[in-house]
Design a protein around this motif. Structure first.
Motif, short mmCIF file in Angstrom:
data_model
loop_
_atom_site.label_atom_id
_atom_site.label_comp_id
_atom_site.label_asym_id
_atom_site.label_seq_id
_atom_site.Cartn_x
_atom_site.Cartn_y
_atom_site.Cartn_z
N SER A 52 -40.27 16.37 22.74
CA SER A 52 -40.52 17.71 22.22
C SER A 52 -39.81 17.94 20.90
O SER A 52 -40.28 18.72 20.07
CB SER A 52 -40.05 18.77 23.23
N ALA A 53 -38.66 17.29 20.71
CA ALA A 53 -37.89 17.50 19.49
C ALA A 53 -36.94 16.34 19.24
O ALA A 53 -36.49 15.66 20.17
CB ALA A 53 -37.10 18.81 19.58
N SER A 54 -36.64 16.13 17.96
CA SER A 54 -35.61 15.21 17.52
C SER A 54 -34.95 15.87 16.31
O SER A 54 -35.16 17.06 16.06
CB SER A 54 -36.21 13.85 17.17
N ILE A 58 -27.98 12.37 8.98
CA ILE A 58 -27.48 11.55 7.88
C ILE A 58 -27.75 10.07 8.15
O ILE A 58 -27.97 9.28 7.23
CB ILE A 58 -25.97 11.81 7.66
N ALA A 59 -27.78 9.68 9.43
CA ALA A 59 -28.07 8.29 9.78
C ALA A 59 -29.50 7.92 9.37
O ALA A 59 -29.75 6.82 8.86
CB ALA A 59 -27.86 8.06 11.27
N ASP A 60 -30.44 8.83 9.59
CA ASP A 60 -31.82 8.57 9.17
C ASP A 60 -31.91 8.43 7.66
O ASP A 60 -32.64 7.57 7.14
CB ASP A 60 -32.74 9.70 9.65
N HIS A 61 -31.19 9.28 6.95
CA HIS A 61 -31.17 9.17 5.49
C HIS A 61 -30.64 7.82 5.06
O HIS A 61 -31.23 7.15 4.18
CB HIS A 61 -30.28 10.28 4.90
N ARG A 62 -29.54 7.38 5.64
CA ARG A 62 -28.92 6.12 5.22
C ARG A 62 -29.85 4.94 5.46
O ARG A 62 -29.96 4.03 4.62
CB ARG A 62 -27.59 5.91 5.95
N ILE A 63 -30.51 4.92 6.61
CA ILE A 63 -31.41 3.80 6.92
C ILE A 63 -32.62 3.82 6.02
O ILE A 63 -33.03 2.79 5.47
CB ILE A 63 -31.80 3.85 8.40
N GLY A 91 -35.02 8.17 13.86
CA GLY A 91 -34.72 9.17 14.88
C GLY A 91 -33.81 8.61 15.95
O GLY A 91 -34.22 7.79 16.77
N MET A 92 -32.55 9.08 15.98
CA MET A 92 -31.57 8.53 16.90
C MET A 92 -31.57 9.19 18.26
O MET A 92 -31.11 8.61 19.24
CB MET A 92 -30.16 8.64 16.31
N MET A 122 -33.03 3.63 17.45
CA MET A 122 -33.92 4.57 16.77
C MET A 122 -35.21 4.81 17.56
O MET A 122 -35.23 4.64 18.77
CB MET A 122 -34.23 4.10 15.35
N GLY A 123 -36.27 5.28 16.88
CA GLY A 123 -37.58 5.42 17.49
C GLY A 123 -37.94 6.80 17.98
O GLY A 123 -39.00 6.98 18.60
N CYS A 124 -37.11 7.82 17.71
CA CYS A 124 -37.34 9.14 18.30
C CYS A 124 -38.18 10.07 17.43
O CYS A 124 -38.45 11.20 17.85
CB CYS A 124 -36.00 9.81 18.63
N HIS A 125 -38.60 9.63 16.25
CA HIS A 125 -39.54 10.42 15.45
C HIS A 125 -40.95 10.01 15.84
O HIS A 125 -41.72 9.49 15.03
CB HIS A 125 -39.29 10.23 13.96
#
Length: 340
Positions: A52-54, A58-63, A91-92, A122-125
Motif C-alpha cells: 500500500s505504501a513505501s 536517502i538510501a534510495d537517492h544514494r543507490i 525501496g527499503m 530493496m524492491g518495495c517500490h
C-alpha cells in the motif's frame, strides 16, 4: 524474488505481472521508470505482500545516483553495481496486506496488514514483494493508516538500532543533528520517551516541528554552531554528515557517545582509535536488527510514544517527482509513495 510455480489459491488471487519503479542506470531522478515485471511468488517460509505504501529515502537517492559518502567511492561496484543499480527496483521498506503465504509460514495469514523492512534487498517500490516471515516484518500498528505506518519504518528502525548502544534516562543530555529528517524525528521522539532532555539542531523553519516532537531546545544551524557553544551533551546523534568527532569532541561529555548515522570514509577509519583515545563511544554502526526492532517500533507507535512525520505523499505514478524532492535535501520526516 524467487519465481516458483504458484499455488492454485495464488493463481486466483494474485496477478502474474505487476508494476514496479526501476532504475536501469545510475543518474538523475528521470532514470527511474515504471515497468511491468513478473509478480514474485513466495518461496517456502516467505509471505507475499500487496504493498500500500513505501517511502523514498536517502538510501534510495544514494543507490540511484551512485552518491556514496566521501572516501567510499571504492565500494561503488561492490555495494551498488558496476554500470547500473544491482537492485533496480528500489525501496527499503513498506506496508501492505499479505496476499499469499509460502509453505512452512507461521504467524501470518492472507489478509494480515503488515509492516516490514527489506533493507539492502530493496524492491518495495512495486505492487508486490516477498518477505521471509522470520525477518523484519510485523503486524501493522493499530490506529495508523498503512501510509503512516510506512513513514515510521526507515527512520524508526535506524534510530532504535543506534540508540540501543547508549543508556538514556532522566538527566541524559542528547543532541540530534539533523533533527527534522526521517531518522532525526524518530531519534528525538525515542530519546524523549526514554526520559532524556533533547536538543534538536535543524533549520528555523523546522523549529516548531521538532518542538512538537518533544525537543526541549532547538538550535537553528543557520544562526548558531552547536559545537562552538558552552553546552555539553552525553549523546550526539549525527544525521547530517557534518559533525565528525574532531568537530564535536569538545562538547561531548566524558564517557559520552557519538552515533554517526551518516559518516564518510575517513570518519569510519578513525572511529576505533578515537574511541580508545578519548574514552567515548564513536561508531557508525547500529547494534539491533530484525523482527524485534520492527515489533518494538509498532508497540511504541501504538502507545503514542512515536508518531510518523510525513512531509509529502506521491503516487507511484509520480515516483520521479518523489525522487526529485528527496534530492533537494530539504525533506522533513518521510516522503511517502502511495501504491494504489
Amino acid at each position: 524474488m524467487t519465481q516458483l510455480e504458484p499455488t492454485r489459491a495464488a493463481r486466483q488471487a494474485v496477478p502474474k505481472t505487476m508494476r514496479a519503479a526501476v532504475a536501469r542506470r545510475f543518474g538523475a531522478p528521470e532514470v527511474v521508470e515504471l515497468r511491468v515485471v513478473p509478480t514474485p511468488v513466495p518461496a517456502p517460509g516467505e509471505v507475499l505482500v500487496r504493498l500500500s505504501a513505501s517511502t523514498v529515502s536517502i538510501a534510495d537517492h544514494r543507490i540511484r545516483a551512485a552518491d556514496l559518502p566521501r572516501g567510499l567511492g571504492f565500494l561503488r561496484i561492490v555495494a551498488l553495481g558496476a554500470f547500473r543499480p544491482r537492485k533496480p527496483a528500489l525501496g527499503m521498506e513498506g506496508a501492505g496486506v499479505v496476499a499469499a503465504v509460502g509453505d512452512d509460514v507461521t504467524g501470518f495469514a492472507v489478509g494480515d496488514e503488515v509492516v516490514f523492512l527489506r533493507g539492502s534487498r530493496m524492491g518495495c517500490h512495486a505492487e508486490y514483494v516477498t518477505m521471509r516471515a522470520t525477518d523484519a516484518v510485523a503486524r501493522a500498528p493499530h490506529g495508523l493508516s498503512l501510509e503512516d505506518a510506512a513513514a515510521l519504518l526507515f527512520g524508526g528502525y535506524t534510530a532504535i538500532s543506534f540508540l540501543d548502544q547508549v543508556e538514556l534516562g532522566p538527566g541524559t543530555e542528547v543532541l540530534v543533528n539533523g533533527a527534522s529528517g526521517a531518522v532525526g524525528t524518530s531519534a528525538v521522539q525515542l530519546a524523549v520517551h526514554a526520559g532524556a532532555r533533547v536538543t534538536a539542531v535543524t533549520s528555523g523553519r523546522n523549529a516548531d516541528l521538532v518542538r512538537s516532537l518533544g525537543a526541549a531546545r532547538v538550535i537553528d544551524y543557520e544562526k548558531e554552531d552547536f559545537a562552538a557553544g558552552e553546552q555539553r551533551w552525553d549523546v550526539i546523534v549525527e544525521c547530517v554528515g557534518n559533525a565528525p568527532f574532531t568537530r564535536v569532541e569538545r562538547v561531548l561529555n566524558p564517557g559520552g557517545a557519538l552515533l554517526l548515522v551518516i559518516a564518510d570514509g575517513p570518519a569510519m577509519l578513525r572511529e576505533k582509535g578515537q574511541s580508545r583515545r578519548s574514552g567515548r563511544l564513536v561508531t557508525h554502526t547500529g547494534v539491533t536488527f530484525g523482527a524485534a526492532v520492527i515489533q518494538r517500533l509498532v508497540a511504541l507507535a501504538e502507545a503514542g510514544a512515536v508518531r510518523p512525520v510525513v512531509d509529502r505523499t506521491f503516487a507511484l505514478d509520480d515516483i520521479v517527482a518523489a525522487h526529485r524532492y528527496v534530492d533537494t535535501g530539504r525533506k522533513r520526516g518521510a516522503v511517502v509513495v502511495r501504491i494504489p
